[in-house]
Design an enzyme around this catalytic site. Structure first.
Site, PDB file in Angstrom:
ATOM      1  N   LYS A 103       0.869  -1.180   0.000  1.00 11.15           N
ATOM      2  CA  LYS A 103       0.000   0.000   0.000  1.00 11.15           C
ATOM      3  C   LYS A 103       0.902   1.225   0.000  1.00 11.15           C
ATOM      4  O   LYS A 103       1.842   1.306   0.780  1.00 11.15           O
ATOM      5  CB  LYS A 103      -0.845  -0.042   1.276  1.00 11.15           C
ATOM      6  CG  LYS A 103      -2.084   0.815   1.214  1.00 11.15           C
ATOM      7  CD  LYS A 103      -2.982   0.549   2.404  1.00 11.15           C
ATOM      8  CE  LYS A 103      -4.140   1.515   2.401  1.00 11.15           C
ATOM      9  NZ  LYS A 103      -4.335   2.159   3.665  1.00 11.15           N
ATOM     10  N   HIS A 105      -0.250   4.563   0.193  1.00  8.44           N
ATOM     11  CA  HIS A 105      -0.868   5.769   0.750  1.00  8.44           C
ATOM     12  C   HIS A 105      -1.358   5.430   2.159  1.00  8.44           C
ATOM     13  O   HIS A 105      -1.175   4.307   2.624  1.00  8.44           O
ATOM     14  CB  HIS A 105      -2.033   6.219  -0.134  1.00  8.44           C
ATOM     15  CG  HIS A 105      -3.126   5.198  -0.206  1.00  8.44           C
ATOM     16  ND1 HIS A 105      -3.060   4.104  -1.050  1.00  8.44           N
ATOM     17  CD2 HIS A 105      -4.267   5.071   0.497  1.00  8.44           C
ATOM     18  CE1 HIS A 105      -4.137   3.371  -0.871  1.00  8.44           C
ATOM     19  NE2 HIS A 105      -4.891   3.920   0.070  1.00  8.44           N
TER      20      HIS A 105
END
Ligand code: OMP
Length: 214
Positions: A103, A105
């Site tokens: 991921k 963000h």
């Protein structure tokens, strides 16, 4: 066999988690039985499962700082174990799991929950050839933490890549104990003491499989 271990076998059969027939394993072996932890699929079933893992941990005397559930199947297992340890054994341990996808963000990283620090106890379903555990050990090492051990539901007691059982390979390679709620020996003993012909047939098929892969 402790009462919780016998109850666990009955519970797994009753929930359809432990099935008999013909199954192709991740390793390519054809097995006469399969344990699918993903089929513990109600609130009550998960709560009971968590209590069985917690009992196995307490019985083993293993000390740990963080519980870790490898994605995906280990996540509900570690979560329900954390709840059971806190509610039934007065041990409120931090809990973490990994994402499989990276991921980029939000909170970032691929570990969710507690930081991986100190002694990490891995909660997983089954070890057959040990492939899944090798991946988890990489994550723990990368975080600079140390593995305390692995707790699984069923020890299939079969060979890994060499002559040792996959579990012995994990124990030797990483120097950590692997604890299970039940072993294949216990399952066989349970099946052989049942009255029905079906159960006896399953036991015979498992013994035959074990003579080849055990
Ligand atoms: P290894 O990575 O080879 O140790 O296999 C472990 C994985 O096999 C588990 O995490 C499951 O995905 C799967 N498995 C079961 O869930 N239950 C079984 O009874 C047998 C297997 C298997 O494929 O060996």
């Amino acid at each position: 066999m402790q009462p919780y271990q016998r109850e666990f076998i009955e519970f797994a059969i009753d929930q359809g988690v432990l099935r008999f027939g013909e199954f192709t394993l991740k390793s390519g072996r054809i097995s006469p039985y399969f344990f699918n932890a993903g089929l513990f699929k109600s609130g009550a079933a998960l709560a009971r499962l968590g209590r069985c893992y917690a009992q196995a941990i307490v019985a083993s005397g293993l000390a740990a700082d963080v519980l870790f559930g490898p994605a995906y199947k280990g996540i509900p297992l570690a979560a329900s174990t954390a709840v059971a340890l806190a509610e039934h054994h007065g041990r409120d341990l931090p809990f973490a799991f990994n994402r499989k996808e990276v991921k980029d963000h939000g909170e970032g990283g691929n570990i969710v929950g507690a930081d991986l620090a100190g002694r990490i106890l891995i909660i997983d379903d089954v070890i057959t050839a040990g492939t899944a555990i090798r991946e988890v050990m990489g994550l723990i090492e990368a975080a600079g933490a140390e593995a305390a051990g692995v707790v699984i539901a069923l020890d299939r007691q079969e060979r890994g890549n060499g002559e040792l059982s996959a579990i012995q390979e994990v124990e030797h390679r990483y120097g950590i104990p692997v604890v299970s709620i039940v072993t294949l020996d216990m399952l066989l003993a349970y099946l052989e003491e049942q009255a029905g012909d079906d159960m006896r047939r399953h036991a015979a098929a498992i013994r035959d499989y074990r003579s080849r892969h055990g």
